[in-house]
Design a protein around this motif. Sequence first.
Motif, mmCIF file in Angstrom:
data_model
loop_
_atom_site.group_PDB
_atom_site.id
_atom_site.type_symbol
_atom_site.label_atom_id
_atom_site.label_comp_id
_atom_site.label_asym_id
_atom_site.label_seq_id
_atom_site.Cartn_x
_atom_site.Cartn_y
_atom_site.Cartn_z
ATOM 1 N N PHE A 66 -17.080 10.796 -97.261
ATOM 2 C CA PHE A 66 -18.027 10.244 -98.233
ATOM 3 C C PHE A 66 -18.905 9.177 -97.602
ATOM 4 C CE2 PHE A 66 -16.986 12.504 -101.947
ATOM 5 C CZ PHE A 66 -15.652 12.834 -101.859
ATOM 6 N N MET A 67 -18.377 8.505 -96.626
ATOM 7 C CA MET A 67 -19.220 7.537 -95.903
ATOM 8 C C MET A 67 -20.307 8.282 -95.145
ATOM 9 S SD MET A 67 -16.876 4.565 -94.476
ATOM 10 C CE MET A 67 -16.013 3.515 -95.592
ATOM 11 N N TRP A 68 -19.937 9.361 -94.507
ATOM 12 C CA TRP A 68 -20.936 10.176 -93.802
ATOM 13 C C TRP A 68 -21.980 10.693 -94.786
ATOM 14 C CZ3 TRP A 68 -21.854 15.436 -94.537
ATOM 15 C CH2 TRP A 68 -22.733 16.022 -93.629
ATOM 16 N N LEU A 69 -21.483 11.106 -95.955
ATOM 17 C CA LEU A 69 -22.386 11.608 -96.998
ATOM 18 C C LEU A 69 -23.382 10.524 -97.410
ATOM 19 C CD1 LEU A 69 -22.690 14.188 -98.742
ATOM 20 C CD2 LEU A 69 -21.306 13.065 -100.465
ATOM 21 N N GLY A 70 -22.863 9.310 -97.585
ATOM 22 C CA GLY A 70 -23.735 8.197 -97.962
ATOM 23 C C GLY A 70 -24.762 7.901 -96.883
ATOM 24 N N LEU A 71 -24.324 7.923 -95.638
ATOM 25 C CA LEU A 71 -25.256 7.655 -94.532
ATOM 26 C C LEU A 71 -26.350 8.720 -94.491
ATOM 27 C CD1 LEU A 71 -22.751 6.637 -91.704
ATOM 28 C CD2 LEU A 71 -24.392 5.149 -92.812
ATOM 29 N N GLU A 72 -25.951 9.968 -94.618
ATOM 30 C CA GLU A 72 -26.937 11.048 -94.569
ATOM 31 C C GLU A 72 -27.890 10.980 -95.750
ATOM 32 O OE1 GLU A 72 -27.368 14.240 -92.257
ATOM 33 O OE2 GLU A 72 -27.156 12.208 -91.498
ATOM 34 N N LEU A 73 -27.345 10.659 -96.921
ATOM 35 C CA LEU A 73 -28.199 10.552 -98.112
ATOM 36 C C LEU A 73 -29.261 9.466 -97.909
ATOM 37 C CD1 LEU A 73 -28.633 11.501 -101.032
ATOM 38 C CD2 LEU A 73 -27.017 9.746 -101.761
ATOM 39 N N GLY A 74 -28.830 8.348 -97.360
ATOM 40 C CA GLY A 74 -29.782 7.260 -97.095
ATOM 41 C C GLY A 74 -30.851 7.673 -96.105
ATOM 42 N N THR A 75 -30.445 8.389 -95.064
ATOM 43 C CA THR A 75 -31.418 8.824 -94.051
ATOM 44 C C THR A 75 -32.420 9.794 -94.647
ATOM 45 O OG1 THR A 75 -29.758 8.598 -92.320
ATOM 46 C CG2 THR A 75 -31.664 9.960 -91.823
ATOM 47 N N LEU A 76 -31.918 10.786 -95.359
ATOM 48 C CA LEU A 76 -32.812 11.811 -95.903
ATOM 49 C C LEU A 76 -33.733 11.246 -96.977
ATOM 50 C CD1 LEU A 76 -30.367 14.836 -96.089
ATOM 51 C CD2 LEU A 76 -32.247 14.505 -94.515
ATOM 52 N N ALA A 77 -33.245 10.251 -97.722
ATOM 53 C CA ALA A 77 -34.107 9.644 -98.737
ATOM 54 C C ALA A 77 -35.166 8.760 -98.114
ATOM 55 C CB ALA A 77 -33.258 8.831 -99.709
ATOM 56 N N PHE A 78 -34.883 8.222 -96.962
ATOM 57 C CA PHE A 78 -35.821 7.290 -96.325
ATOM 58 C C PHE A 78 -36.919 8.020 -95.566
ATOM 59 C CE2 PHE A 78 -37.389 3.407 -95.103
ATOM 60 C CZ PHE A 78 -37.371 3.169 -93.746
ATOM 61 N N TYR A 119 -44.183 10.816 -109.406
ATOM 62 C CA TYR A 119 -42.955 11.026 -110.180
ATOM 63 C C TYR A 119 -41.745 11.224 -109.278
ATOM 64 C CZ TYR A 119 -46.568 11.967 -113.601
ATOM 65 O OH TYR A 119 -47.686 11.868 -114.385
ATOM 66 N N ILE A 120 -42.000 11.591 -108.039
ATOM 67 C CA ILE A 120 -40.894 11.873 -107.109
ATOM 68 C C ILE A 120 -40.546 10.643 -106.287
ATOM 69 C CG2 ILE A 120 -40.210 13.327 -105.147
ATOM 70 C CD1 ILE A 120 -40.392 14.813 -107.777
ATOM 71 N N SER A 121 -41.533 9.806 -106.020
ATOM 72 C CA SER A 121 -41.287 8.696 -105.095
ATOM 73 C C SER A 121 -40.201 7.732 -105.560
ATOM 74 C CB SER A 121 -42.583 7.949 -104.800
ATOM 75 O OG SER A 121 -43.265 7.638 -105.969
ATOM 76 N N PRO A 122 -40.057 7.421 -106.886
ATOM 77 C CA PRO A 122 -38.935 6.532 -107.244
ATOM 78 C C PRO A 122 -37.572 7.150 -106.963
ATOM 79 C CG PRO A 122 -40.525 6.630 -109.024
ATOM 80 C CD PRO A 122 -40.896 7.697 -108.059
ATOM 81 N N LEU A 123 -37.537 8.480 -106.925
ATOM 82 C CA LEU A 123 -36.261 9.165 -106.683
ATOM 83 C C LEU A 123 -35.703 8.779 -105.319
ATOM 84 C CD1 LEU A 123 -34.289 11.377 -107.647
ATOM 85 C CD2 LEU A 123 -35.720 13.031 -106.427
ATOM 86 N N PHE A 124 -36.601 8.615 -104.357
ATOM 87 C CA PHE A 124 -36.127 8.280 -103.014
ATOM 88 C C PHE A 124 -35.545 6.872 -102.982
ATOM 89 C CE2 PHE A 124 -37.496 12.110 -101.384
ATOM 90 C CZ PHE A 124 -38.804 12.378 -101.716
ATOM 91 N N GLY A 125 -36.144 5.972 -103.723
ATOM 92 C CA GLY A 125 -35.593 4.621 -103.801
ATOM 93 C C GLY A 125 -34.218 4.626 -104.447
ATOM 94 N N VAL A 126 -34.101 5.421 -105.503
ATOM 95 C CA VAL A 126 -32.800 5.510 -106.184
ATOM 96 C C VAL A 126 -31.759 6.125 -105.251
ATOM 97 C CG1 VAL A 126 -31.603 6.710 -108.051
ATOM 98 C CG2 VAL A 126 -33.783 5.595 -108.504
ATOM 99 N N ALA A 127 -32.169 7.147 -104.522
ATOM 100 C CA ALA A 127 -31.227 7.802 -103.601
ATOM 101 C C ALA A 127 -30.748 6.844 -102.524
ATOM 102 C CB ALA A 127 -31.897 9.024 -102.965
ATOM 103 N N MET A 128 -31.651 5.996 -102.052
ATOM 104 C CA MET A 128 -31.244 5.026 -101.031
ATOM 105 C C MET A 128 -30.253 4.026 -101.600
ATOM 106 S SD MET A 128 -34.889 4.484 -99.156
ATOM 107 C CE MET A 128 -34.426 3.020 -98.275
ATOM 108 N N SER A 129 -30.461 3.618 -102.832
ATOM 109 C CA SER A 129 -29.512 2.682 -103.457
ATOM 110 C C SER A 129 -28.175 3.367 -103.680
ATOM 111 C CB SER A 129 -30.061 2.198 -104.790
ATOM 112 O OG SER A 129 -31.358 1.725 -104.648
ATOM 113 N N VAL A 130 -28.224 4.622 -104.125
ATOM 114 C CA VAL A 130 -26.975 5.360 -104.381
ATOM 115 C C VAL A 130 -26.187 5.540 -103.096
ATOM 116 C CG1 VAL A 130 -26.121 7.652 -104.970
ATOM 117 C CG2 VAL A 130 -27.747 6.518 -106.471
ATOM 118 N N SER A 131 -26.892 5.737 -102.001
ATOM 119 C CA SER A 131 -26.189 5.930 -100.720
ATOM 120 C C SER A 131 -25.392 4.686 -100.364
ATOM 121 C CB SER A 131 -27.198 6.261 -99.621
ATOM 122 O OG SER A 131 -27.945 5.124 -99.258
ATOM 123 N N VAL A 132 -25.979 3.528 -100.605
ATOM 124 C CA VAL A 132 -25.264 2.275 -100.300
ATOM 125 C C VAL A 132 -24.053 2.122 -101.217
ATOM 126 C CG1 VAL A 132 -25.465 -0.233 -100.362
ATOM 127 C CG2 VAL A 132 -27.284 1.133 -99.359
#
Lengths: 319, 346
Positions: free
Chosen positions: B28-40, B4-17
């Motif tokens: 906000f760009m830094w925020l997006g980069l960090e979000l992508g890293t932490l989700a991955f 149930y949690i694993s799709p969340l990481f995929g969504v977070a990576m898309s949201v970061s982009v």
Amino acid sequence: MMTIRTLRSPQLALGVRVCGRCWRHDGPRHQRADPLGTDGARTEAKQEVDGAQTAARPKGFRTKVAEFFRPARDTINEVRKYANETWTFMKRDDLEQLMFEDSRVLWKFRGPEDIDQWMVASDKEMGGKSEAHLTLSENNTAFFHGVTNLEVPKDGVTRYSGYAAMRSKQQQAAFNRRSQMDFSPFNVLNLRVRGDGRSYMITMAAEGYFSSQWDDLWCYFFFTRGGPHWQDIHIPFSKFFLTSKGRVQDAQCPVPKDRINTIGITLGDKINGPFELEIDFMGVTMDLTHKEEFAYEQYYQGPRRKRFTKKPLLSTKDW
Amino acid sequence: MSPYISPLFGVAMSVSVLLIMSSSHWVFMWLGLELGTLAFVPILTWWHSSLEVEATVKYFIVQAMAAAMFFFGGLVSTGTEYISSLNQIVGNTGEVMIMLAVAMKLGLAPFHYWVVDVVQGLNYIPGMVLLTWQKVPGLMVLTQLGTTYNSFFLLTLGVLSPLLGGLGGLGQTQVRKLLAFSSNAHLGWLVSGCVIGSLLGITYFALYVVLSLPVFLFLHLLNAVHLNHLRMSLMFNPASGMLVGIGFLSLGGLPPFLGFFGKWLLLTHLVDGFLLGLAIMLIVGTLVSLFYYLRVSYLCLVILGPQQVMIGLSWRKIYMTNLVSGMVVLNMIGLVLVGGVSCLPK
């Protein structure tokens, strides 16, 4: 008559013939590397005396300069070694062999230079009484022999004793980095041995990134027959199990074949007495018929997906 | 990992982009980069093996360092110029730091060594995501760094990448490391394309993803980690072996495969812009990497395994090949697709 020479050495004033290089002893003039003037024949005792005298002697200017630049010289040598390794890696003359080989002989014990690539250990280092030696046998094979003694050293700390091991020396690259062996094209370890009927253990140590992995060893047993005939032992890499500090781990994983540091043979079968193991060669092979990836159960970490099945309204299970 | 949690990481990576694409403020760009890293990061440790955990730790350390440098660069830019929008910043120390941080995040030379070690420790699927999807946030930021000073700096890094990627992959026998160096080489072309024109960079990136995905998937299905395993792929599964070989030829930029057209497109624009030196350096780097692409293709397409075994046996067939095969076939119809489009009257 007072001359400069007599001022330098009082012996001259007395008419004694002295060494014209150091003016300190009588006798013929010595070579630069042989201050005692023994014509090159130096005994060990004299070398010790020389060493002590050399250490006590104040260092000359040249020595001090050489010592000052030694770290730089060592660094330059290491840089040269690193450049040579990089060039050899890029040139990769052995690439065809690596791409097309189905088997590789790792060690073929035929001479002292092969034996020197291995080191021997036993519980003697901890105060135990076992002994282990690795020599070249009369058949030009490696001869691992000794005595295992189960008597525990009385130090209040050690609880078990009685092991002997031989392990290949760690290969070093430039700047004291560890160099690993890559067995990823292969899936079987081969040995040709002749033993005494005792049970030995093959161990492989891989490069670990975390300090908790530095004691990881992948092990598997092999049993010797004890007869005059040679044994060909084939152990798939999938059979090796993970241990750390002598304990088999719950979370098992296959051997990382691309980063093997050392291979070893250990004897610790809780038997008092002598042991003898003759090793002809060690090698690795690709066995296409061996499909197993890992032989042991791996515990799944995390919650499993529940299967949503419709339960009947009246279930006899609940009665 | 919980299903149930694993799709969340995929969504977070898309949201970061999406966050990076839709913002021009560096925070906000830094925020997006960090979000992508932490989700991955949890996706990297999916199988919980020690090698993957090691690769994840290395990835996280490098990304965290780059993110810290990015944030510091943004603060320096804002502090010195009192401007917070990336588009309006005229070359200063802060902007250079931001560029270096993004280069480190992407794995652009000379900050490319971590990519090799990380990809070597991962399986093919997370490695594929790392080398394709995780480039998008960094490239989005790079397209917004558009001053003349930055162009020269970025083009220098872009020229260095194919050279180092080619030289690094020459002696490699591990397939994953080879793909990492290959990705590094392509990243040089990508960055050059982004500097010249954002649409050009996006087109090249899309082509690179289309080329890479089937190669990674087939290697995953063949479970080939060494060149020696590719030698036997033609025996185990000739269809997948041949398609991997064609995929590598396409990655090498040989016509008439699809990979050639990405490079052709970029070279056309470079020549039109009189950037001949850059074009020559990129071609030289590609020629070096072509050496190992051809080596892999030779093993896949020409060499037969040690045993001649019936290839029609059912256990030799691997699943899920239809979609992947279709993507590889796209390589071969690249001549029709892209060549036909380019021949259209302007």
